[in-house]
Design an enzyme around this catalytic site. Structure first.
Site, short mmCIF file in Angstrom:
data_model
loop_
_atom_site.label_atom_id
_atom_site.label_comp_id
_atom_site.label_asym_id
_atom_site.label_seq_id
_atom_site.Cartn_x
_atom_site.Cartn_y
_atom_site.Cartn_z
CG ASP A 395 -1.96 -1.02 1.24
OD1 ASP A 395 -2.18 -1.61 0.17
OD2 ASP A 395 -2.57 -1.26 2.29
P1 NAP Z 1 0.67 -3.91 3.12
O1 NAP Z 1 0.13 -2.92 2.16
O2 NAP Z 1 -0.24 -4.49 4.12
O3 NAP Z 1 1.33 -5.06 2.23
C1 NAP Z 1 2.10 -6.05 2.78
C2 NAP Z 1 2.44 -7.03 1.68
O4 NAP Z 1 3.36 -7.95 2.22
C3 NAP Z 1 1.26 -7.81 1.19
O5 NAP Z 1 0.83 -7.33 -0.06
C4 NAP Z 1 1.75 -9.27 1.14
O6 NAP Z 1 1.62 -9.74 -0.21
C5 NAP Z 1 3.21 -9.17 1.53
N1 NAP Z 1 3.63 -10.24 2.43
C6 NAP Z 1 2.99 -10.76 3.49
N2 NAP Z 1 3.70 -11.73 4.06
C7 NAP Z 1 4.85 -11.83 3.35
C8 NAP Z 1 6.00 -12.66 3.44
N3 NAP Z 1 6.13 -13.59 4.40
N4 NAP Z 1 6.99 -12.49 2.55
C9 NAP Z 1 6.86 -11.56 1.57
N5 NAP Z 1 5.80 -10.75 1.43
C10 NAP Z 1 4.81 -10.89 2.31
O7 NAP Z 1 1.91 -3.32 3.94
P2 NAP Z 1 2.56 -1.88 3.93
O8 NAP Z 1 2.95 -1.47 2.55
O9 NAP Z 1 3.59 -1.93 5.01
O10 NAP Z 1 1.38 -0.90 4.35
C11 NAP Z 1 0.83 -0.87 5.65
C12 NAP Z 1 -0.69 -0.83 5.61
O11 NAP Z 1 -1.20 -0.91 6.95
C13 NAP Z 1 -1.22 0.46 5.01
O12 NAP Z 1 -2.42 0.23 4.32
C14 NAP Z 1 -1.47 1.29 6.25
O13 NAP Z 1 -2.42 2.33 6.04
C15 NAP Z 1 -2.01 0.23 7.20
N6 NAP Z 1 -1.89 0.74 8.56
C16 NAP Z 1 -0.66 0.84 9.15
C17 NAP Z 1 -0.55 1.45 10.39
C18 NAP Z 1 0.77 1.67 11.07
O14 NAP Z 1 0.78 2.31 12.09
N7 NAP Z 1 1.86 1.16 10.52
C19 NAP Z 1 -1.67 1.92 11.03
C20 NAP Z 1 -2.92 1.78 10.40
C21 NAP Z 1 -2.99 1.19 9.17
P3 NAP Z 1 1.52 -11.31 -0.49
O15 NAP Z 1 0.34 -11.79 0.28
O16 NAP Z 1 1.37 -11.40 -1.97
O17 NAP Z 1 2.80 -11.92 0.00
#
Ligand code: NAP
Length: 465
Positions: A395
């Site tokens: 994301d």
């Molecule tokens: P993300 O958008 O959730 O994407 C994580 C990706 O990691 C997934 O597409 C998944 O794809 C891949 N993945 C999962 N396990 C894996 C593994 N073992 N090896 C390789 N790839 C793996 O993560 P992000 O880019 O870090 O974004 C964070 C999200 O969380 C945002 O939408 C944000 O708004 C939300 N959020 C975060 C917080 C915070 O405080 N950090 C708070 C509120 C909301 P596959 O399944 O294809 O592997």
């Protein structure tokens, strides 16, 4: 111990808590911050025990037993919990803070003489008000946190559950609570007190159920803030300075954290509370994703591209945390640096599942802090980078946030990985990220997908380097 001495010791513990928060704001000082927090809490507990010694051996035994059970369970759980389960652990612990506020208020109502809030046989009105407010917030925090825990831990669907007429029901419950609190202050009725508790339990659950999984970290931080205010309210009733200071610190820091997270996702606090984000789309990858072709590469290709690059920017995300790939990643970067490649890490403020998630993992792997950059400091460097190495992030790299007004992440600041000469994307498949939206970068000409578990892929890149 005189009141002045205990007030002084409580203030010292308050200062230690503030130093703890300051320390926790940076990975280099966070261990020290933790230590200050522990000393502060130890001092506050001791001051309370010495200042108001429990009456009799039985009471002492109960307190020591409580400390041993609570402290023992806390230590075991904290040692065992994996980093990826930290958000739900925090939610579970907050539920206990809420329950403690309810128990504290109930104990005060049933034994008001013990805390000196009686006047002519009646409890002071202001104490009744603090008690009612503290118990309502505490009970809302309890059930809200239990639901947040269940959603984050996958025991309940992360989908928002849209109950019919939910806003009307919540408003009606809110009004009923205000009326009951007014009656309680007027009557001191124990039955009304328990009715407030019941209604607040219901409201806590109903408020959180419609909120989707993607917004849960904001909700957890908001509940954290609530639990702080509940504790502060009970602190006034008990006349306990430490509880007031700690409650206010937790209340305000939780509120600030919720605000920062909302800002980093470009969402308004009210849109989070009103729920609905991370719904159907978050249920799984969009169908269209599977059918379009993507360019797929091997660890060998990735090693070759990076060895010949001048500048590489690493973008870690939630998948790196799941795979615990941070140590292998650091080893890979060490190898690249030996080859003369300039490597930097780019951290998005909401990468992972909690603020600072990536910073903690990289610090754990001893990545030097001067190689780690915040979004606003590094985003301008992607056009000059030869490789953007996206490891388990999704994301936070999705350009739809800049262009697609219909996207649920529209407006969220994004790491401009697509501007690098080559984008290497490590993930297990074509699954979407937490917000459940498709990422156009997968299909771009300059993108190469490296499918597999992040740790395994990095380990085989390492071998090929
Ligand atoms: P993300 O958008 O959730 O994407 C994580 C990706 O990691 C997934 O597409 C998944 O794809 C891949 N993945 C999962 N396990 C894996 C593994 N073992 N090896 C390789 N790839 C793996 O993560 P992000 O880019 O870090 O974004 C964070 C999200 O969380 C945002 O939408 C944000 O708004 C939300 N959020 C975060 C917080 C915070 O405080 N950090 C708070 C509120 C909301 P596959 O399944 O294809 O592997």
């Amino acid at each position: 111990m005189s009141q002045n001495v205990s007030a002084l010791l409580y203030i010292v513990s308050g200062v230690l808590f503030i130093m703890a928060l300051r320390g926790l704001s940076h990975p280099t000082t966070s261990r020290q911050g933790n230590l200050y927090g522990m000393i502060g809490m130890g001092l506050a507990v001791l001051t309370t025990l010495v200042g108001h010694p429990p009456a009799g051996v039985g009471a002492w035994a109960l307190i020591i037993l409580g400390l041993a059970i609570g402290g023992g369970a806390g230590a075991v759980i904290a040692k065992r919990v994996p980093m990826t389960a930290m958000p739900q652990l925090v939610a579970a612990f907050h539920s206990l803070v809420g329950l403690a506020a309810v128990a504290g208020a109930a104990a005060t109502l049933y034994a008001p003489q013990a805390v000196g809030i009686l006047e002519n046989g009646h409890i002071h009105k202001e104490s009744l008000f603090e008690m009612a407010l503290g118990v309502a917030i505490g009970a809302i925090t309890f059930t809200g946190s239990v639901i947040a825990f269940a959603k984050l831990d996958g025991r309940m669907s992360g989908k928002p559950i849209m109950l019919p007429q939910r806003h009307a029901i919540n408003i009606a419950l809110g009004i009923a609570l205000v009326v009951l609190i007014a009656i309680f202050i007027g009557t001191e009725s124990k039955a009304i007190f328990w009715l407030i508790v019941l209604l607040s339990f219901a409201l806590g659950g109903l408020l959180i159920i419609p909120i989707g999984g993607a917004d849960m970290p904001v909700v957890v931080s908001m509940l954290n803030s609530y639990s702080g205010w509940a504790a502060a309210g009970i602190g006034f009733t008990l006349g306990n300075l430490a509880l007031i200071i700690t409650g206010a610190l937790v209340g305000s820091s939780g509120a600030i954290l919720s605000y920062i997270m909302c800002k980093a996702m470009n969402r308004s606090f009210f849109s989070v509370i009103l729920g609905g984000f991370g719904g159907d789309a978050a249920a799984g990858p969009a169908g269209a994703v599977e059918t379009r072709p993507v360019k797929q590469g091997s660890a060998d290709d990735a090693a070759y591209i990076m060895k010949n690059a001048e500048r590489v920017i690493i973008v870690p995300g939630y998948g790196m945390a799941v795979a615990q790939a941070q140590h292998s990643l650091r080893e890979m970067v060490d190898m690249l640096k030996k080859e003369g490649v300039d490597v930097k890490y780019a951290i998005h403020p909401v990468a992972g599942r909690m603020p600072g998630h990536m910073n903690v993992l990289l610090a754990e792997a001893n990545v030097p802090y001067d190689e780690v950059f915040e979004l606003e400091d590094i985003n301008g460097e992607f056009p000059q980078a030869d490789v953007a190495f996206v490891i388990g992030a999704n994301d936070v790299t999705n350009p739809a946030a800049k262009t697609d007004k219909a996207s649920p992440i529209y407006g969220m600041p994004i790491l401009d990985v697509e501007k690098a000469k080559t984008v290497l994307f490590i993930k297990r498949g074509m699954g979407s990220g937490y917000a459940g939206v498709e990422n156009e970068v997968f299909f771009r000409d300059n993108t190469m997908m490296l499918f597999g578990d992040a740790k395994k892929v990095v380990d085989s890149i390492l071998k090929n380097l």
